[in-house]
Design a protein around this motif. Structure first.
Motif, mmCIF file in Angstrom:
data_model
loop_
_atom_site.group_PDB
_atom_site.id
_atom_site.type_symbol
_atom_site.label_atom_id
_atom_site.label_comp_id
_atom_site.label_asym_id
_atom_site.label_seq_id
_atom_site.Cartn_x
_atom_site.Cartn_y
_atom_site.Cartn_z
ATOM 1 N N VAL A 98 116.438 47.282 70.012
ATOM 2 C CA VAL A 98 116.974 48.520 69.237
ATOM 3 C C VAL A 98 118.329 48.451 70.294
ATOM 4 N N ASP A 99 117.658 48.298 71.521
ATOM 5 C CA ASP A 99 118.561 48.767 72.628
ATOM 6 C C ASP A 99 118.857 47.880 73.373
ATOM 7 N N ALA A 100 118.288 46.613 73.269
ATOM 8 C CA ALA A 100 118.873 45.603 73.251
ATOM 9 C C ALA A 100 119.758 45.450 72.282
ATOM 10 N N ALA A 101 119.868 45.135 71.208
ATOM 11 C CA ALA A 101 121.431 44.976 70.277
ATOM 12 C C ALA A 101 121.799 45.581 70.343
ATOM 13 N N SER A 102 122.009 47.038 70.054
ATOM 14 C CA SER A 102 122.706 48.230 69.786
ATOM 15 C C SER A 102 122.429 49.641 70.696
ATOM 16 N N PRO A 103 122.908 49.420 72.089
ATOM 17 C CA PRO A 103 122.239 50.566 73.077
ATOM 18 C C PRO A 103 122.665 51.400 72.929
ATOM 19 N N ARG A 104 124.175 51.295 72.597
ATOM 20 C CA ARG A 104 124.640 52.968 72.164
ATOM 21 C C ARG A 104 125.210 53.261 70.622
ATOM 22 N N LYS A 105 124.736 52.780 69.464
ATOM 23 C CA LYS A 105 124.254 52.673 68.531
ATOM 24 C C LYS A 105 123.645 52.941 67.529
ATOM 25 N N VAL A 107 120.781 52.392 64.713
ATOM 26 C CA VAL A 107 120.938 51.885 63.337
ATOM 27 C C VAL A 107 120.741 51.411 62.131
ATOM 28 N N HIS A 108 120.120 51.222 61.139
ATOM 29 C CA HIS A 108 119.653 51.156 60.118
ATOM 30 C C HIS A 108 118.554 50.132 59.861
ATOM 31 N N THR A 109 117.421 50.263 59.746
ATOM 32 C CA THR A 109 116.693 49.872 59.356
ATOM 33 C C THR A 109 115.758 49.716 57.454
ATOM 34 N N CYS A 110 114.793 48.619 57.913
ATOM 35 C CA CYS A 110 114.022 48.130 56.391
ATOM 36 C C CYS A 110 112.934 47.621 56.921
ATOM 37 N N GLY A 111 111.463 48.085 56.109
ATOM 38 C CA GLY A 111 110.708 47.136 56.740
ATOM 39 C C GLY A 111 109.202 46.690 55.836
ATOM 40 N N HIS A 112 109.092 45.725 55.172
ATOM 41 C CA HIS A 112 108.373 44.939 54.207
ATOM 42 C C HIS A 112 106.203 45.213 54.578
ATOM 43 N N GLY A 113 106.328 45.375 53.763
ATOM 44 C CA GLY A 113 104.462 45.555 53.979
ATOM 45 C C GLY A 113 104.225 46.114 55.198
ATOM 46 N N CYS A 124 109.128 58.435 63.448
ATOM 47 C CA CYS A 124 108.560 59.385 63.938
ATOM 48 C C CYS A 124 108.499 59.964 64.839
ATOM 49 N N ASP A 125 108.530 59.452 66.364
ATOM 50 C CA ASP A 125 108.849 58.968 67.696
ATOM 51 C C ASP A 125 110.419 60.012 67.683
ATOM 52 N N GLU A 126 110.712 60.855 68.492
ATOM 53 C CA GLU A 126 111.722 61.310 68.640
ATOM 54 C C GLU A 126 112.812 60.647 69.106
ATOM 55 N N ARG A 127 112.394 59.258 69.522
ATOM 56 C CA ARG A 127 113.736 58.599 70.155
ATOM 57 C C ARG A 127 114.308 58.160 69.159
ATOM 58 N N ALA A 128 113.783 58.034 67.716
ATOM 59 C CA ALA A 128 114.189 57.863 66.518
ATOM 60 C C ALA A 128 116.007 58.510 66.053
ATOM 61 N N ASN A 129 115.731 59.999 66.262
ATOM 62 C CA ASN A 129 116.602 61.034 65.892
ATOM 63 C C ASN A 129 117.729 60.410 66.466
ATOM 64 N N THR A 130 117.670 59.758 67.188
ATOM 65 C CA THR A 130 119.369 59.604 67.746
ATOM 66 C C THR A 130 119.351 57.697 68.337
ATOM 67 N N ARG A 238 105.885 63.465 61.666
ATOM 68 C CA ARG A 238 107.561 64.558 60.935
ATOM 69 C C ARG A 238 108.219 63.336 61.745
ATOM 70 N N THR A 239 109.405 63.913 60.275
ATOM 71 C CA THR A 239 110.583 62.556 60.935
ATOM 72 C C THR A 239 111.396 63.466 59.996
ATOM 73 N N ALA A 240 113.038 63.405 61.383
ATOM 74 C CA ALA A 240 114.287 63.617 60.051
ATOM 75 C C ALA A 240 115.247 62.572 59.854
ATOM 76 N N VAL A 241 114.615 61.528 60.250
ATOM 77 C CA VAL A 241 115.326 60.071 59.572
ATOM 78 C C VAL A 241 115.635 60.666 58.524
ATOM 79 N N PRO A 242 116.348 60.073 58.004
ATOM 80 C CA PRO A 242 116.582 59.845 56.376
ATOM 81 C C PRO A 242 115.579 58.439 56.001
#
Length: 311
Positions: A98-105, A107-113, A124-130, A238-242
């Motif tokens: 994420v930091d390499a691909a989009s350092p200022r914006k 990202v949306h994410t999706c994971g399978h399995g 659930c990491d605090e960094r995810a909030n931003t 916990r997470t505040a990410v939708p």
């Protein structure tokens, strides 16, 4: 309107590059306009980025779609120690991409399995909030939430199971050892046969990577290192990410009940039942692409509705 691509072929990425990490360089693959809103897709055990290629091609009109081979899989490096496959290390890999691909914006994410399991650790990491704007989970629960749910369901289960619990633990550890899995679960098409026997599901148009033997061993290492540890010693996460849950109602491997606990620990949670099988990105790529795109559109509309007007 975007046409559904032939799922037996592999749409090629527009760009490939590498994220250099301590212990594991990660192979990254991209589709779409490099200036578009970023979307990161994470694959599960024994798969590679190839599991996402049709979904990525479908979403490339509206997103910059980014996938990568999880450490030990595909073209990414293969660390030797088991400790290098812990969820915290895998989450660090995600943030490095994420930091390499989009350092200022964000990202949306999706994971399978187990890709979703890894992303639960990250969101659930605090960094995810931003750094993370949304998360769609397919066929992968939060292992800590699952452990807390099981503990609340049967607080005295360990004492009551006694010797049976001990033998179950030993059996699970043996089953997650790479060598027995390699002997029993491959060649790759055996996955499709197993699923048909368990759930009456049609054969998979699976994209098997040339690295499938190494992928299998790496997947077993991830499961062996994390599954019992997080379920038996759960943390409050916990997470505040939708978060959007795509719950496969006919999944023979991940029952719908394992997601029940997450509602308590997620501030904004949407749950969508899908009458389909475990390998949704392969068997129902259009459904997955639409679910991600609609979720992102709904979040954009919510943000626009609460944004104060300029004077």
């Amino acid at each position: 309107m975007t046409e559904l691509l032939d799922t037996t072929e592999t749409p090629r990425p527009d760009r490939t590059w590498t994220v250099h990490r301590d212990g594991a360089d990660l192979a990254v693959f991209e589709w779409g306009d490099a200036a578009a809103e970023p979307l990161v897709l994470v694959h599960g055990l024994t798969d590679t980025h190839r599991v996402w290629t049709t979904v990525a091609a479908l979403l490339a009109d509206g997103f910059r779609v980014i996938t990568y081979d999880v450490r030990g899989h595909g073209r990414s490096a293969t660390p030797a120690p088991l400790t290098e496959y812990r969820l915290d290390r895998l989450a660090e890999d995600f943030f490095a991409v994420v930091d390499a691909a989009s350092p200022r914006k964000p990202v949306h994410t999706c994971g399978h399995g187990w890709g979703a399991v890894q992303l639960w650790e990250a969101v659930c990491d605090e960094r995810a909030n931003t750094r993370v704007a949304s998360f769609t989970a397919i066929a992968g629960p939060n292992l800590d939430h699952l452990g807390l749910w099981l503990r609340a369901l049967a607080p005295r289960a360990g004492r009551e199971l006694g010797d049976l619990g001990w033998w179950l633990l030993r059996g699970a550890r043996w089953a997650l050892t790479p060598r027995p899995i390699a002997r029993r679960l491959y060649p790759p098409r055996v996955r499709g046969l197993l699923v048909r026997q368990l759930g009456g599901i049609s054969p998979l148009p699976a994209r098997v990577a040339p690295t499938w033997r190494a992928d299998l061993v790496a997947g077993a290492r991830i499961a062996r290192t994390n599954l019992l540890h997080h379920v038996s010693k759960p943390r409050v996460r916990r997470t505040a990410v939708p978060v959007q849950l795509l719950v496969d109602t006919t999944d023979p491997f991940v029952p719908a009940a394992v997601y029940d606990a997450s509602a308590r620990w997620v501030d904004k949670l949407w749950r969508r039942a899908v009458p389909a099988d475990h390998w949704l990105p392969i068997t129902e790529p259009l459904l997955v692409a639409e679910a991600i795109a609609n979720f992102v559109d709904d979040l954009r509309a919510d943000r626009a509705a609460i944004r104060p007007r300029s004077s």
